[in-house]
Design a protein around this motif. Structure first.
Motif, PDB file in Angstrom:
ATOM      1  N   LEU A  49     -98.173  14.733 -41.182  1.00  0.00           N
ATOM      2  CA  LEU A  49     -97.484  16.080 -41.065  1.00  0.00           C
ATOM      3  C   LEU A  49     -98.484  16.701 -39.854  1.00  0.00           C
ATOM      4  CD1 LEU A  49     -95.945  18.543 -41.656  1.00  0.00           C
ATOM      5  CD2 LEU A  49     -97.778  19.272 -43.148  1.00  0.00           C
ATOM      6  N   VAL A  50     -99.905  16.454 -39.774  1.00  0.00           N
ATOM      7  CA  VAL A  50    -100.635  16.902 -38.629  1.00  0.00           C
ATOM      8  C   VAL A  50    -100.142  16.581 -37.265  1.00  0.00           C
ATOM      9  CG1 VAL A  50    -103.126  16.839 -38.011  1.00  0.00           C
ATOM     10  CG2 VAL A  50    -102.429  17.278 -40.273  1.00  0.00           C
ATOM     11  N   LYS A  51    -100.151  14.987 -37.445  1.00  0.00           N
ATOM     12  CA  LYS A  51     -99.653  14.357 -36.038  1.00  0.00           C
ATOM     13  C   LYS A  51     -98.431  15.089 -35.868  1.00  0.00           C
ATOM     14  CE  LYS A  51    -101.262   9.780 -37.203  1.00  0.00           C
ATOM     15  NZ  LYS A  51    -100.549   8.208 -37.702  1.00  0.00           N
ATOM     16  N   VAL A  52     -97.420  15.213 -36.243  1.00  0.00           N
ATOM     17  CA  VAL A  52     -95.891  15.999 -35.995  1.00  0.00           C
ATOM     18  C   VAL A  52     -96.501  17.288 -35.318  1.00  0.00           C
ATOM     19  CG1 VAL A  52     -93.796  16.710 -36.481  1.00  0.00           C
ATOM     20  CG2 VAL A  52     -94.648  14.472 -37.233  1.00  0.00           C
ATOM     21  N   MET A  53     -96.899  18.020 -36.138  1.00  0.00           N
ATOM     22  CA  MET A  53     -97.436  19.393 -35.726  1.00  0.00           C
ATOM     23  C   MET A  53     -98.289  19.522 -34.610  1.00  0.00           C
ATOM     24  SD  MET A  53     -95.308  20.804 -37.737  1.00  0.00           S
ATOM     25  CE  MET A  53     -95.802  22.733 -37.316  1.00  0.00           C
ATOM     26  N   VAL A  91     -91.651  13.983 -34.077  1.00  0.00           N
ATOM     27  CA  VAL A  91     -91.345  13.091 -35.095  1.00  0.00           C
ATOM     28  C   VAL A  91     -91.264  11.704 -34.515  1.00  0.00           C
ATOM     29  CG1 VAL A  91     -89.846  12.205 -37.099  1.00  0.00           C
ATOM     30  CG2 VAL A  91     -90.460  14.775 -36.999  1.00  0.00           C
ATOM     31  N   ALA A  92     -90.262  11.542 -33.431  1.00  0.00           N
ATOM     32  CA  ALA A  92     -89.942  10.340 -32.690  1.00  0.00           C
ATOM     33  C   ALA A  92     -91.302   9.801 -32.098  1.00  0.00           C
ATOM     34  CB  ALA A  92     -88.865  10.566 -32.035  1.00  0.00           C
ATOM     35  N   LYS A  93     -91.997  10.725 -31.553  1.00  0.00           N
ATOM     36  CA  LYS A  93     -92.920  10.234 -30.867  1.00  0.00           C
ATOM     37  C   LYS A  93     -94.162   9.885 -31.811  1.00  0.00           C
ATOM     38  CE  LYS A  93     -96.464  11.501 -27.233  1.00  0.00           C
ATOM     39  NZ  LYS A  93     -97.103  12.651 -26.842  1.00  0.00           N
ATOM     40  N   GLU A  94     -94.430  10.717 -32.720  1.00  0.00           N
ATOM     41  CA  GLU A  94     -95.625  10.425 -33.461  1.00  0.00           C
ATOM     42  C   GLU A  94     -95.278   9.376 -34.775  1.00  0.00           C
ATOM     43  OE1 GLU A  94     -98.762  11.494 -32.397  1.00  0.00           O
ATOM     44  OE2 GLU A  94     -97.745  12.540 -30.935  1.00  0.00           O
ATOM     45  N   PHE A 123     -82.608  10.193 -42.616  1.00  0.00           N
ATOM     46  CA  PHE A 123     -83.269  11.440 -42.546  1.00  0.00           C
ATOM     47  C   PHE A 123     -84.421  11.120 -43.411  1.00  0.00           C
ATOM     48  CE2 PHE A 123     -84.384  15.701 -43.982  1.00  0.00           C
ATOM     49  CZ  PHE A 123     -84.661  16.340 -42.905  1.00  0.00           C
ATOM     50  N   HIS A 124     -84.464  10.623 -44.620  1.00  0.00           N
ATOM     51  CA  HIS A 124     -85.667  10.459 -45.578  1.00  0.00           C
ATOM     52  C   HIS A 124     -86.745   9.525 -44.770  1.00  0.00           C
ATOM     53  CE1 HIS A 124     -87.729   7.689 -48.432  1.00  0.00           C
ATOM     54  NE2 HIS A 124     -87.898   9.067 -48.960  1.00  0.00           N
ATOM     55  N   SER A 125     -86.204   8.677 -43.845  1.00  0.00           N
ATOM     56  CA  SER A 125     -87.241   7.472 -43.625  1.00  0.00           C
ATOM     57  C   SER A 125     -87.971   8.072 -42.494  1.00  0.00           C
ATOM     58  CB  SER A 125     -86.585   6.391 -43.010  1.00  0.00           C
ATOM     59  OG  SER A 125     -85.824   6.741 -41.897  1.00  0.00           O
ATOM     60  N   ILE A 126     -87.729   9.275 -41.594  1.00  0.00           N
ATOM     61  CA  ILE A 126     -88.560   9.837 -40.600  1.00  0.00           C
ATOM     62  C   ILE A 126     -89.292  10.940 -40.947  1.00  0.00           C
ATOM     63  CG2 ILE A 126     -86.867   8.923 -38.704  1.00  0.00           C
ATOM     64  CD1 ILE A 126     -86.086  11.670 -38.324  1.00  0.00           C
ATOM     65  N   LEU A 127     -89.359  11.490 -41.842  1.00  0.00           N
ATOM     66  CA  LEU A 127     -90.137  12.253 -42.781  1.00  0.00           C
ATOM     67  C   LEU A 127     -91.473  12.330 -42.859  1.00  0.00           C
ATOM     68  CD1 LEU A 127     -87.670  13.939 -45.300  1.00  0.00           C
ATOM     69  CD2 LEU A 127     -88.166  15.145 -42.926  1.00  0.00           C
ATOM     70  N   PRO A 128     -92.450  13.040 -42.165  1.00  0.00           N
ATOM     71  CA  PRO A 128     -93.698  12.604 -42.726  1.00  0.00           C
ATOM     72  C   PRO A 128     -94.124  12.675 -44.396  1.00  0.00           C
ATOM     73  CG  PRO A 128     -93.514  14.881 -41.561  1.00  0.00           C
ATOM     74  CD  PRO A 128     -92.370  14.524 -41.750  1.00  0.00           C
ATOM     75  N   LYS A 129     -94.714  11.516 -44.476  1.00  0.00           N
ATOM     76  CA  LYS A 129     -95.092  11.135 -45.803  1.00  0.00           C
ATOM     77  C   LYS A 129     -96.412  11.682 -46.418  1.00  0.00           C
ATOM     78  CE  LYS A 129     -91.790   7.509 -45.435  1.00  0.00           C
ATOM     79  NZ  LYS A 129     -90.950   8.125 -44.204  1.00  0.00           N
ATOM     80  N   VAL A 176    -105.965  21.444 -50.983  1.00  0.00           N
ATOM     81  CA  VAL A 176    -105.047  21.895 -50.251  1.00  0.00           C
ATOM     82  C   VAL A 176    -104.180  20.498 -49.708  1.00  0.00           C
ATOM     83  CG1 VAL A 176    -104.177  23.005 -48.289  1.00  0.00           C
ATOM     84  CG2 VAL A 176    -105.903  24.106 -49.777  1.00  0.00           C
ATOM     85  N   LYS A 177    -104.761  19.620 -49.155  1.00  0.00           N
ATOM     86  CA  LYS A 177    -104.228  18.366 -48.833  1.00  0.00           C
ATOM     87  C   LYS A 177    -103.353  17.750 -49.884  1.00  0.00           C
ATOM     88  CE  LYS A 177    -107.657  17.143 -44.990  1.00  0.00           C
ATOM     89  NZ  LYS A 177    -108.530  16.347 -44.816  1.00  0.00           N
ATOM     90  N   GLU A 178    -103.734  17.752 -51.106  1.00  0.00           N
ATOM     91  CA  GLU A 178    -103.153  17.070 -52.175  1.00  0.00           C
ATOM     92  C   GLU A 178    -101.957  17.894 -52.431  1.00  0.00           C
ATOM     93  OE1 GLU A 178    -105.727  16.593 -55.458  1.00  0.00           O
ATOM     94  OE2 GLU A 178    -107.178  15.219 -54.502  1.00  0.00           O
ATOM     95  N   GLU A 179    -101.829  19.093 -52.436  1.00  0.00           N
ATOM     96  CA  GLU A 179    -100.915  20.120 -52.685  1.00  0.00           C
ATOM     97  C   GLU A 179     -99.899  19.927 -51.516  1.00  0.00           C
ATOM     98  OE1 GLU A 179     -98.427  22.541 -54.818  1.00  0.00           O
ATOM     99  OE2 GLU A 179    -100.340  21.779 -55.178  1.00  0.00           O
ATOM    100  N   ILE A 180    -100.177  19.983 -50.379  1.00  0.00           N
ATOM    101  CA  ILE A 180     -99.284  19.564 -49.189  1.00  0.00           C
ATOM    102  C   ILE A 180     -98.416  18.290 -49.510  1.00  0.00           C
ATOM    103  CG2 ILE A 180     -99.258  19.029 -46.859  1.00  0.00           C
ATOM    104  CD1 ILE A 180    -101.355  21.103 -46.462  1.00  0.00           C
ATOM    105  N   GLU A 181     -99.443  17.222 -49.968  1.00  0.00           N
ATOM    106  CA  GLU A 181     -98.583  15.926 -49.993  1.00  0.00           C
ATOM    107  C   GLU A 181     -97.875  15.833 -51.208  1.00  0.00           C
ATOM    108  OE1 GLU A 181    -101.558  12.679 -49.873  1.00  0.00           O
ATOM    109  OE2 GLU A 181    -101.618  12.742 -47.637  1.00  0.00           O
ATOM    110  N   ALA A 182     -97.934  16.896 -52.232  1.00  0.00           N
ATOM    111  CA  ALA A 182     -97.237  16.665 -53.351  1.00  0.00           C
ATOM    112  C   ALA A 182     -95.785  17.516 -52.773  1.00  0.00           C
ATOM    113  CB  ALA A 182     -97.825  17.780 -54.501  1.00  0.00           C
TER     114      ALA A 182
END
Length: 113
Positions: free
Chosen positions: A41-45, A60-63, A30-36, A8-14
């Motif tokens: 993603l877990v940190k942001v959420m 996103v800014a904080k994490e 915008f691209h530069s701040i998205l979770p990679k 599932v993690k691999e699918e999320i990362e894809a």
């Protein structure tokens, strides 16, 4: 232990990679701040108070976006920004802004750049 399987993690990362590719076409900023990664993603959420766009952008800014600095670095290189505070703008759809915390005289530096 993380209840999410590695598959599932691999699918999320894809899917995050797909989002990155699309975002990079429209805005590098915008691209530069998205979770990679799944971990990003877990940190942001977990840092977001809700799924509200303002809460998510704050998370996103904080994490992800802010470089963490040690106390020694701050003592040497830091700049006091206590003239301003963040807050919601009273202008419709303007989002967050920076507001004077106290009276600022004409010609006085608000934020050194």
């Amino acid at each position: 232990k993380d209840p999410v399987s590695s598959k599932v993690k691999e699918e999320i990362e894809a899917r995050l990679d797909d989002i990155q590719n699309v975002a990079s076409v429209f805005s590098e900023r915008f691209h530069s701040i998205l979770p990679k990664t799944y971990s990003d993603l877990v940190k942001v959420m977990s840092g977001a108070k809700s799924l509200d766009p303002v809460d998510l952008s704050d998370a996103v800014a904080k994490e992800l976006s802010l470089n963490r600095r040690g106390l020694d670095w701050l003592k040497t290189n830091g700049i006091c920004l206590d003239n301003i505070v963040p807050g919601p703008s009273q202008i419709q759809q303007a989002g967050q802004g920076a507001f004077a915390q106290r009276s600022i005289s004409s010609g006085e530096t608000i934020v050194p750049v």
